[in-house]
Write an enzyme that holds these catalytic residues in place. Structure first.
Site, PDB file in Angstrom:
ATOM      1  N   ARG A   7      64.524  38.293  -3.310  1.00  0.00           N
ATOM      2  CA  ARG A   7      65.570  38.401  -2.276  1.00  0.00           C
ATOM      3  C   ARG A   7      66.379  37.114  -2.125  1.00  0.00           C
ATOM      4  O   ARG A   7      66.096  36.107  -2.727  1.00  0.00           O
ATOM      5  CB  ARG A   7      64.946  38.772  -0.935  1.00  0.00           C
ATOM      6  CG  ARG A   7      63.879  37.846  -0.424  1.00  0.00           C
ATOM      7  CD  ARG A   7      63.400  38.351   0.947  1.00  0.00           C
ATOM      8  NE  ARG A   7      62.281  37.577   1.453  1.00  0.00           N
ATOM      9  CZ  ARG A   7      61.003  37.864   1.241  1.00  0.00           C
ATOM     10  NH1 ARG A   7      60.666  38.916   0.519  1.00  0.00           N
ATOM     11  NH2 ARG A   7      60.051  37.106   1.740  1.00  0.00           N
TER      12      ARG A   7
ATOM     13  N   MET B  80      68.248  35.094  16.422  1.00  0.00           N
ATOM     14  CA  MET B  80      68.888  34.640  15.185  1.00  0.00           C
ATOM     15  C   MET B  80      67.898  33.898  14.295  1.00  0.00           C
ATOM     16  O   MET B  80      66.965  33.251  14.775  1.00  0.00           O
ATOM     17  CB  MET B  80      70.107  33.751  15.451  1.00  0.00           C
ATOM     18  CG  MET B  80      69.828  32.377  16.011  1.00  0.00           C
ATOM     19  SD  MET B  80      71.316  31.343  16.023  1.00  0.00           S
ATOM     20  CE  MET B  80      71.480  30.959  14.275  1.00  0.00           C
ATOM     21  N   ASN B  81      68.094  34.054  12.963  1.00  0.00           N
ATOM     22  CA  ASN B  81      67.413  33.197  11.983  1.00  0.00           C
ATOM     23  C   ASN B  81      68.369  32.936  10.821  1.00  0.00           C
ATOM     24  O   ASN B  81      69.578  33.180  10.959  1.00  0.00           O
ATOM     25  CB  ASN B  81      66.050  33.776  11.549  1.00  0.00           C
ATOM     26  CG  ASN B  81      66.063  35.148  10.923  1.00  0.00           C
ATOM     27  OD1 ASN B  81      66.473  36.125  11.557  1.00  0.00           O
ATOM     28  ND2 ASN B  81      65.596  35.265   9.705  1.00  0.00           N
ATOM     29  N   ASP B  82      67.887  32.399   9.742  1.00  0.00           N
ATOM     30  CA  ASP B  82      68.604  32.109   8.482  1.00  0.00           C
ATOM     31  C   ASP B  82      70.135  31.956   8.546  1.00  0.00           C
ATOM     32  O   ASP B  82      70.865  32.954   8.382  1.00  0.00           O
ATOM     33  CB  ASP B  82      68.329  33.224   7.484  1.00  0.00           C
ATOM     34  CG  ASP B  82      66.871  33.461   7.200  1.00  0.00           C
ATOM     35  OD1 ASP B  82      66.024  32.922   7.906  1.00  0.00           O
ATOM     36  OD2 ASP B  82      66.584  34.209   6.254  1.00  0.00           O
TER      37      ASP B  82
ATOM     38  N   TRP C 200      62.461  39.251  15.986  1.00  0.00           N
ATOM     39  CA  TRP C 200      62.877  39.629  14.633  1.00  0.00           C
ATOM     40  C   TRP C 200      62.815  41.135  14.519  1.00  0.00           C
ATOM     41  O   TRP C 200      61.794  41.753  14.799  1.00  0.00           O
ATOM     42  CB  TRP C 200      61.941  38.945  13.628  1.00  0.00           C
ATOM     43  CG  TRP C 200      62.392  39.064  12.212  1.00  0.00           C
ATOM     44  CD1 TRP C 200      63.166  38.189  11.525  1.00  0.00           C
ATOM     45  CD2 TRP C 200      62.093  40.143  11.328  1.00  0.00           C
ATOM     46  NE1 TRP C 200      63.383  38.653  10.258  1.00  0.00           N
ATOM     47  CE2 TRP C 200      62.726  39.860  10.100  1.00  0.00           C
ATOM     48  CE3 TRP C 200      61.374  41.314  11.432  1.00  0.00           C
ATOM     49  CZ2 TRP C 200      62.658  40.692   9.002  1.00  0.00           C
ATOM     50  CZ3 TRP C 200      61.298  42.158  10.332  1.00  0.00           C
ATOM     51  CH2 TRP C 200      61.938  41.838   9.133  1.00  0.00           C
TER      52      TRP C 200
ATOM     53  N   GLN D 200      71.137  35.702  10.212  1.00  0.00           N
ATOM     54  CA  GLN D 200      70.302  36.873  10.452  1.00  0.00           C
ATOM     55  C   GLN D 200      70.227  37.093  11.957  1.00  0.00           C
ATOM     56  O   GLN D 200      70.038  36.142  12.730  1.00  0.00           O
ATOM     57  CB  GLN D 200      68.899  36.643   9.885  1.00  0.00           C
ATOM     58  CG  GLN D 200      68.859  36.603   8.370  1.00  0.00           C
ATOM     59  CD  GLN D 200      68.895  37.999   7.772  1.00  0.00           C
ATOM     60  OE1 GLN D 200      67.886  38.636   7.616  1.00  0.00           O
ATOM     61  NE2 GLN D 200      70.087  38.472   7.430  1.00  0.00           N
TER      62      GLN D 200
ATOM     63  N   GLU E 158      62.030  31.564  -0.687  1.00  0.00           N
ATOM     64  CA  GLU E 158      62.987  32.280   0.140  1.00  0.00           C
ATOM     65  C   GLU E 158      64.263  31.443   0.189  1.00  0.00           C
ATOM     66  O   GLU E 158      64.245  30.217   0.050  1.00  0.00           O
ATOM     67  CB  GLU E 158      62.443  32.482   1.559  1.00  0.00           C
ATOM     68  CG  GLU E 158      61.256  33.441   1.622  1.00  0.00           C
ATOM     69  CD  GLU E 158      60.905  33.841   3.052  1.00  0.00           C
ATOM     70  OE1 GLU E 158      60.614  35.026   3.256  1.00  0.00           O
ATOM     71  OE2 GLU E 158      60.908  32.973   3.949  1.00  0.00           O
TER      72      GLU E 158
HETATM   73  N1  DQQ Z   1      64.448  35.893   6.411  1.00  0.00           N
HETATM   74  C1  DQQ Z   1      65.195  37.003   5.879  1.00  0.00           C
HETATM   75  C2  DQQ Z   1      64.832  37.094   4.443  1.00  0.00           C
HETATM   76  C3  DQQ Z   1      64.400  35.712   4.132  1.00  0.00           C
HETATM   77  C4  DQQ Z   1      63.677  35.281   5.359  1.00  0.00           C
HETATM   78  C5  DQQ Z   1      64.906  38.209   6.706  1.00  0.00           C
HETATM   79  C6  DQQ Z   1      63.585  33.820   5.555  1.00  0.00           C
HETATM   80  O1  DQQ Z   1      65.914  37.520   3.662  1.00  0.00           O
HETATM   81  O2  DQQ Z   1      63.635  35.647   2.960  1.00  0.00           O
HETATM   82  O3  DQQ Z   1      65.294  37.996   8.039  1.00  0.00           O
HETATM   83  O4  DQQ Z   1      63.442  33.438   6.891  1.00  0.00           O
END
Ligand code: DQQ
Length: 435
Positions: free
Chosen positions: A136, A16-18, A41, A33, A191
């Site tokens: 984005r 997981m992220n964001d 990732w 994410q 971001e």
């Molecule tokens: N992670 C996403 C992007 C963002 C970045 C992709 C920031 O949309 O800019 O996983 O961690």
């Protein structure tokens, strides 16, 4: 069983992220994410977790997955969730292909936050001239006369840019120019922008290297920044917020791993959701952040201490209150001492340990910029959760550490003072239970 996996911080089955937080109907939702297949990732999905109390989390079905041959065939990247007339909408960045890399802005809609239908065509396909390559992470909000949205971008050689759009229906968007362009001090691009009113100011959050706050004023002409700083200088990134039914602005970040990619894959999970942090604007246009009071629901046994005075150069372990899932609250009386603080995840011989220090000379809380005023006491709130340590200092600086102790007896808590004496005037420890 991985002994470094947190007990009360939310983690998911793989990567997981964001986080993308959203409040509705008494529930705190966090989309994130997510690579559901392995702990690295990869082709991004939107995972989903929910909480009614900000302390305990439940994972829900995946909200978005890439659709082959579509504008998000190579990933559903970060964005936001908004509500309009009883329907929910996700605006997100679709990656039609990674090579060559393309970013478009997409829309998905739901009646229940669980099942999402995607609009087949993107709502924005081209980035405006003079910006990029980052384009984005849309973040939308409603104003009296319609929707506004910022998209994270950059001006080559200058810094990040938050590009402002307008719409009446969330589908047709008009570009209105950059709302704000930053300098190199907050990274080469923006971001995960987030933008919201707080107190009598507006706050723009952006991420690159750290998550940064920019506090200022929002007018027709755009956003005028008054001050800026790091939300958290540690293993903490891509933070965004929600507004709840008490009017609180609550922030969540992605707590990143610092161990090797191989170790993450072997463990089968990677990344965690930070604790909920309630934001405020402090005098001097600074951002305040405090752990949500609801986290007290995690407390179990309580270990109160009498005042403890340390001499210059002294280091000691506390006689009780040990564990790898703890809350520690300590107030140090004002002093001129150069460096002092708390030891966590310490072995009984102190050979392996983690120092949470305030450095008066370097003006740092661990590594995050932080300065005590003369005669100001220091209150640290420290949340230890196996490999995660989240630290809050006087509700205005935060620092998140990752620590993967080699020894399994790193359970002790201690205090230290260097370059002068210091007194821990109040000290409490709680064991914390599962989230
Ligand atoms: N992670 C996403 C992007 C963002 C970045 C992709 C920031 O949309 O800019 O996983 O961690």
């Amino acid at each position: 069983m991985d002994r470094h996996r947190p007990l009360y911080h939310f983690t998911c089955g793989a990567w997981m992220n964001d986080p993308k937080p959203f409040f509705h109907g008494g529930e705190y939702h966090v989309f994130f994410q997510h690579n559901p297949h392995e702990a690295f990732w990869g082709k991004m999905h939107w995972g989903h977790a929910v909480s009614t109390d900000l302390a305990h989390w439940r994972e829900l079905p995946i909200a978005l997955a890439p659709t082959p041959g579509s504008p998000d065939a190579d990933g559903c990247w970060t964005g936001c969730v908004v509500e309009d007339a009883g329907r929910f909408h996700i605006l997100y960045t679709g990656i039609p292909e990674s090579k060559p890399f393309r970013q478009v802005q997409c829309l998905a809609t739901s009646g229940d936050l669980i099942t999402w239908g995607k609009r087949p065509e993107p709502v924005i396909t081209e980035m405006p001239d003079g910006f990029g390559p980052c384009f984005r992470d849309p973040q939308a909000w409603r104003e009296a006369d319609g929707w506004r949205m910022v998209i994270g971008s950059e001006v080559a050689g200058k810094g990040g840019a938050a590009l402002l759009y307008e719409s009446s229906d969330l589908i047709h968007w008009q570009y209105g120019g950059p709302m704000f362009v930053g300098g190199q001090e907050t990274g080469h691009d923006f971001e995960c922008p987030d933008f919201f009113p707080l107190g009598d100011r507006h706050v723009l959050l952006t991420s690159r290297g750290n998550t940064w706050w920019h506090i200022g004023d929002y007018e027709e002409s755009g956003f005028t920044r008054r001050n800026w700083g790091a939300v958290d200088g540690g293993s903490f990134y891509a933070a965004k917020t929600l507004r709840d039914d008490q009017g609180r602005r609550i922030l969540f970040g992605w707590i990143q791993e610092t161990r090797s990619k191989e170790a993450q894959i072997e463990a089968g999970w990677s990344g965690a959701l930070s604790l909920a942090r309630v934001l405020t604007v402090l005098p001097g246009n600074r951002l305040g952040a405090a752990p949500a009071p609801e986290l007290a629901a995690l407390r179990r046994e309580h270990y109160p201490f009498d005042a403890i005075a340390l001499k210059d150069g002294e280091e000691m372990l506390l006689p009780y209150g040990e564990g790898d899932a703890l809350e520690i609250t300590v107030t140090f009386a004002p002093s001129d001492t150069a460096r002092f603080g708390v030891l966590v995840r310490s072995s009984p011989d102190r050979a392996e340990r983690t120092e949470i220090g305030y450095d008066r000379v370097g003006e740092r809380l661990v590594e995050t910029p932080f300065r005590l005023e003369p005669d100001e006491p220091l209150t640290l709130r420290i949340f230890v959760d196996r490999s995660i340590v989240e630290v809050f200092a006087n509700n205005r600086a935060s620092h998140t550490l990752r620590v993967y102790p080699e020894r399994d007896d790193c359970l002790r808590v201690g205090l230290f003072a260097q370059g002068g004496p210091v007194t821990a005037a109040a000290l409490d420890i709680w064991n914390l239970g599962g989230g």
